[in-house]
Design an enzyme around this catalytic site. Structure first.
Site, PDB file in Angstrom:
ATOM      1  N   THR A  97       0.979  -1.214   0.051  1.00 35.94           N
ATOM      2  CA  THR A  97       0.026  -0.058  -0.039  1.00 35.94           C
ATOM      3  C   THR A  97       1.042   1.405   0.175  1.00 35.94           C
ATOM      4  OG1 THR A  97      -1.703  -1.220   1.247  1.00 35.94           O
ATOM      5  CG2 THR A  97      -1.679   1.163   1.049  1.00 35.94           C
ATOM      6  N   LYS A 172      -7.509   1.572  -3.190  1.00 33.98           N
ATOM      7  CA  LYS A 172      -7.147   1.210  -1.947  1.00 33.98           C
ATOM      8  C   LYS A 172      -7.280   2.393  -0.841  1.00 33.98           C
ATOM      9  CE  LYS A 172      -5.742  -1.208   1.832  1.00 33.98           C
ATOM     10  NZ  LYS A 172      -4.301  -1.915   1.770  1.00 33.98           N
ATOM     11  N   LYS A 240      -0.350   4.859   8.583  1.00 38.79           N
ATOM     12  CA  LYS A 240       0.500   5.031   7.354  1.00 38.79           C
ATOM     13  C   LYS A 240      -0.263   5.322   6.075  1.00 38.79           C
ATOM     14  CE  LYS A 240       1.982   2.025   4.806  1.00 38.79           C
ATOM     15  NZ  LYS A 240       1.705   1.116   3.565  1.00 38.79           N
TER      16      LYS A 240
END
Length: 288
Positions: A97, A172, A240
């Site tokens: 990611t 995502k 994050k």
């Protein structure tokens, strides 16, 4: 069956690479911690390589699942990076990611070398990786994607091309926006039910059958009520991801007030020492 490499053998990458081996693919692995790569080979077969370049040499597909943009650039670029070892026509599939910007940058660098590149972040967490039940969101060109989809489905229950390079990462981000809001709402709901002296498990059982139902409610509601946070996707990882998507929102002008607020709530959880707690630990800051 393909000759493949897998770079990064953490809680996601290790099981994903294992499923590739179980499906009969010839797997070479690389991990920054050599002992972890050697342990993977002992459990799954295959070969461990000393550098990403060595792992990528002669492979048809090179998969990666590392920590962030810098980690991704570290395993792809430079003298010992995977791109230096890959042959023209081979494909790099990135399950990290990361930012859409990094995906586009690396797709361009790969193209200049005659390589394919697919950004392919996943959803489903550690359990999804272990049970070959991940959902994969991909960015890249259709011809390249079609060559790697069968291998991706070794560890995924669903995979879809969402658009050009970077589109997987953007999708995502949408996924994480949804999760942030849902987990905060579920945390407040359970907290309220406790203060109202209701049987929380009974409440969750009945409302999960209606419009309030969600994956988070079904899989995390009862453990949130029991204050169990020792599984799943860690708060540090979520922060994050939220940092990446909030930066992207500043670039594209999207307004994400709830997501920005939940990001700060996760900062509160970190301050409580919950860095490695599951993301469902948002409720802890309400119960303290």
């Amino acid at each position: 069956m393909a000759k493949v490499a897998f770079l990064g053998l953490g809680v996601m990458g290790g099981p994903m690479a294992g499923h590739l081996a179980k499906k009969g693919h010839e797997v070479t692995v690389y991990n920054r911690t050599t002992a972890k790569a050697e342990a993977w080979v002992k459990a799954n077969g295959g070969v461990a390589a000393a550098t990403p370049r060595e792992a990528a040499a002669g492979q048809e597909i090179v998969f990666a699942c590392v920590g962030n943009d810098d980690d991704l650039r570290g395993v792809t670029l430079g003298q010992d990076g995977a791109f230096a070892g890959m042959e023209k026509g081979s494909v790099f599939v990135d399950h990290t990611t990361a930012s859409a910007e990094a995906a586009r940058e690396l797709a361009q660098a790969a193209s200049e070398l005659g390589l394919g590149f697919i950004d392919a972040p996943v959803s489903g967490g550690q359990a999804g990786a272990e049970n070959a039940a991940l959902t994969v969101m991909c960015g890249g060109d259709e011809a390249t994607y079609s060559t790697v989809e069968p291998a991706i489905l070794s560890f995924a229950k669903a995979s879809r091309l969402m658009g050009p390079a970077g589109s997987g990462q953007l999708t995502k981000m949408v996924n994480q926006i949804c999760i942030a809001g849902i987990v905060q709402g579920l945390s407040e709901a359970i907290h309220f039910a406790k203060r109202a002296e209701l049987d929380v498990d009974a409440v969750l059982d009945v409302i999960s059958k209606g419009a309030a139902g969600s994956w988070q409610m079904e899989n995390r509601g009862r453990t949130m009520n029991a204050e169990k946070f020792d599984f799943g996707f860690a708060v540090d990882w979520m922060r994050k991801d939220l940092g990446i998507l909030l930066l992207e929102a500043r670039r594209n002008g999207a307004k994400l007030p709830v997501t920005a607020l939940v990001d700060q709530f996760y900062a509160d959880v970190q301050a409580m020492g919950g860095n490695r707690w599951d993301t469902s630990s948002l409720i802890a800051r309400l119960e303290t």
